[in-house]
Design a protein around this motif. Structure first.
Motif, PDB file in Angstrom:
ATOM      1  N   SER A 148      -5.901  18.773   3.321  1.00 62.75           N
ATOM      2  CA  SER A 148      -7.122  17.949   3.335  1.00 62.75           C
ATOM      3  C   SER A 148      -7.189  16.960   2.177  1.00 62.75           C
ATOM      4  N   GLY A 149      -6.076  16.732   1.497  1.00 57.01           N
ATOM      5  CA  GLY A 149      -6.075  15.839   0.343  1.00 57.01           C
ATOM      6  C   GLY A 149      -6.287  14.385   0.713  1.00 57.01           C
ATOM      7  N   LEU A 150      -6.862  13.628  -0.236  1.00 54.26           N
ATOM      8  CA  LEU A 150      -7.126  12.210  -0.009  1.00 54.26           C
ATOM      9  C   LEU A 150      -5.828  11.443   0.260  1.00 54.26           C
ATOM     10  N   LEU A 151      -4.764  11.771  -0.463  1.00 53.10           N
ATOM     11  CA  LEU A 151      -3.505  11.060  -0.258  1.00 53.10           C
ATOM     12  C   LEU A 151      -2.926  11.334   1.127  1.00 53.10           C
TER      13      LEU A 151
ATOM     14  N   GLY B   6      -4.752  11.841   3.787  1.00 52.78           N
ATOM     15  CA  GLY B   6      -5.545  10.991   4.666  1.00 52.78           C
ATOM     16  C   GLY B   6      -5.110   9.531   4.583  1.00 52.78           C
ATOM     17  N   ARG B   7      -4.799   9.083   3.364  1.00 45.30           N
ATOM     18  CA  ARG B   7      -4.349   7.702   3.192  1.00 45.30           C
ATOM     19  C   ARG B   7      -3.010   7.477   3.897  1.00 45.30           C
ATOM     20  N   GLN B   8      -2.131   8.462   3.779  1.00 38.81           N
ATOM     21  CA  GLN B   8      -0.824   8.333   4.419  1.00 38.81           C
ATOM     22  C   GLN B   8      -0.960   8.279   5.938  1.00 38.81           C
TER      23      GLN B   8
ATOM     24  N   SER C  99     -12.453   5.364  -4.316  1.00 41.23           N
ATOM     25  CA  SER C  99     -11.980   6.751  -4.340  1.00 41.23           C
ATOM     26  C   SER C  99     -10.818   6.937  -5.306  1.00 41.23           C
ATOM     27  N   ILE C 100      -9.963   5.920  -5.428  1.00 43.11           N
ATOM     28  CA  ILE C 100      -8.843   6.015  -6.369  1.00 43.11           C
ATOM     29  C   ILE C 100      -9.330   5.795  -7.792  1.00 43.11           C
ATOM     30  N   SER C 101     -10.233   4.844  -7.965  1.00 44.82           N
ATOM     31  CA  SER C 101     -10.782   4.595  -9.302  1.00 44.82           C
ATOM     32  C   SER C 101     -11.540   5.814  -9.816  1.00 44.82           C
TER      33      SER C 101
ATOM     34  N   GLN D  29       0.834  -1.204   0.000  1.00 44.36           N
ATOM     35  CA  GLN D  29       0.000   0.000   0.000  1.00 44.36           C
ATOM     36  C   GLN D  29       0.869   1.255   0.000  1.00 44.36           C
ATOM     37  N   THR D  30       1.931   1.249   0.786  1.00 41.98           N
ATOM     38  CA  THR D  30       2.824   2.411   0.868  1.00 41.98           C
ATOM     39  C   THR D  30       3.517   2.651  -0.464  1.00 41.98           C
ATOM     40  N   LYS D  31       4.009   1.561  -1.080  1.00 47.24           N
ATOM     41  CA  LYS D  31       4.662   1.679  -2.378  1.00 47.24           C
ATOM     42  C   LYS D  31       3.694   2.207  -3.434  1.00 47.24           C
ATOM     43  N   ALA D  32       2.472   1.707  -3.400  1.00 49.53           N
ATOM     44  CA  ALA D  32       1.460   2.147  -4.369  1.00 49.53           C
ATOM     45  C   ALA D  32       1.094   3.605  -4.152  1.00 49.53           C
ATOM     46  N   LEU D  33       0.971   4.007  -2.890  1.00 51.51           N
ATOM     47  CA  LEU D  33       0.619   5.390  -2.587  1.00 51.51           C
ATOM     48  C   LEU D  33       1.725   6.332  -3.042  1.00 51.51           C
TER      49      LEU D  33
END
Length: 442
Positions: free
Chosen positions: A385-388, A390-392, A307-309, A35-39
């Motif tokens: 406030s970006g989605l990335l 939040g994912r991180q 959300s990514i799609s 997941q980290t590599k993909a992000l």
């Protein structure tokens, strides 16, 4: 008894106690790493795409490229931006703008050292004051001038880098030093005037001054007209919309400078291709991260992530949208079944001949495609406030949870190991005693 090792047995049994937890942590760690590599890959792809499209949309850059050509060299350098309209312009240059330069040959260190009071220097309605007290040489005097800005030069909105209004320097000829004052701006209105009324001694030390170069305005006429136009600068940015003209020489009588402005089709297509390549690279990255996989293909780290799609769908919808009353097919841009863009050069060339400004309106307009895409990317890349982001943060929490579980597992292992080691050590001691007792009877 020689093969009985309490430490090895304790290690083996303690390992059995944590094997289930160890397997679970290993699986979580592997998923987290993926997941980290993909992000990181997604963030890099989005950032690269944003950088690319911003490079096509700024105060100095646009998708539409115009070119300016001249019928002769040595008279001017000309550039045309995206807002320039096709046309031909005739220019007769009669005089170039120059900046005033004055010298003070009889001025020396002693004259500066003995002077007191305040010298006022005027330039185009503005002035600075130089305190003569404490100055000991021409070099001190020149430095005092250079360190003092005129009001307009101090204004951050109008100041020009490296210009404070007047620049003072020392010139040495045949061992004699002269003070030179140069206006930082060209034009007749920038006339250096010294007011010594505020000086309390030696008011006449600046009387012997010579104008080395007079401040002049550029003078030119347009076409066959005899009406003269004046400019304090040799750079004519407002003469023709979207065209910057920097005069460097004079034209001969009845031999005007002819400037032709037209669309640069090749460069415009290169700019559009840059956009297409950047988009296709981003789409390929996102597709790889969200693919569902098959028997012959691997599953993407973000497969099934709505959300990514949605990012691909959002960008695709923007591309199919209308901007500046145009859509991308107008310029020969189409997408295949996989969403990959390509361009038809003939369709683009035809549109550029008919109405080149539609390209600028579509890509670079205030509500154009590039600004709309950049705004759309902000919901993913915003540092607040970006989605990335939040994912991180979610991944960071998962890593903290894994670290906590790992610490507990290690504690459990140490506890089990110590317990088993104690038990087997006691057993070894007991067996040794029994063996020693048996040996007495034998």
């Amino acid at each position: 008894m020689s093969d009985f090792d309490p430490s090895s047995l304790a290690t083996q049994l303690a390992g059995y106690d944590i094997i289930a937890l160890q397997t679970s942590i290993a699986k979580q760690t592997k998923n987290l790493e993926a997941q980290t590599k993909a992000l990181d890959a997604l963030r890099g792809a989005l950032t690269s795409f944003r950088t690319s499209i911003k490079g096509l949309n700024s105060t100095t850059a646009s998708v539409l490229k115009n070119s300016a050509t001249m019928n002769m060299e040595g008279i001017a350098t000309v550039t045309a931006n995206a807002s320039a309209k096709k046309g031909t312009y005739s220019l007769n240059v009669k005089q170039l703008a120059t900046a005033q330069q004055k010298s003070f040959e009889d001025l020396d260190d002693d004259a500066i050292k003995n002077a007191t009071g305040t010298l006022k220097i005027d330039l185009n309605g503005e002035s600075i004051e130089i305190e003569m007290d404490g100055l000991k040489s021409l070099a001190d005097f020149a430095e005092a001038i250079n360190k003092t800005d005129f009001p307009s030069a101090s204004n951050s909105s109008t100041a020009t880098t490296g210009q404070n209004g007047i620049t003072a320097s020392l010139m040495r000829i045949d061992g004699k030093v002269s003070l030179i004052m140069n206006s930082d701006q060209s034009g007749a209105k920038y006339d250096i005037q010294l007011d010594t009324s505020g000086m309390t001694s030696d008011q006449t030390i600046f009387d012997n001054q010579e104008t080395v170069t007079a401040g002049k305005d550029a003078i030119f006429t347009l076409g066959d007209s005899t009406k003269e136009y004046y400019s304090s600068s040799n750079t004519l940015d407002s003469l023709v919309d979207g065209v910057s003209i920097k005069l460097t020489g004079l034209t001969e009588d009845k031999k005007p400078l002819i400037i032709s402005v037209d669309t640069d089709t090749t460069e415009t297509q290169t700019q559009i291709q840059t956009f297409i390549d950047a988009y296709n690279t981003l789409r390929e990255t996102v597709s790889g991260l969200t693919k569902t996989g098959s028997s012959t293909d691997t599953r993407g780290a973000f497969a099934g992530d709505a959300s990514i799609s949605a990012l691909s769908s959002e960008l695709s919808n923007l591309l199919r949208g209308t901007f500046g009353e145009q859509n991308m097919t107008k310029f020969g841009i189409t997408a295949d079944k996989d969403g990959k863009l390509s361009i038809d050069s003939e369709v683009l060339e035809k549109q550029l001949k008919n109405d080149p400004q539609t390209v600028a309106q579509f890509f670079n307009g205030n509500d154009g495609l590039i600004k709309s895409m950049d705004k759309s990317l902000d919901k993913y890349l915003s540092t607040s406030s970006g989605l990335l982001k939040g994912r991180q943060e979610t991944l960071d929490r998962q890593q903290t949870d894994i670290d906590t579980k790992t610490e507990k597992m290690n504690t459990r292992y140490e506890s089990s190991y110590n317990r088993y080691l104690k038990q087997f050590t006691q057993l070894q001691s007991l067996m040794t005693q029994m063996n020693n007792t048996m040996s007495m009877f034998s």
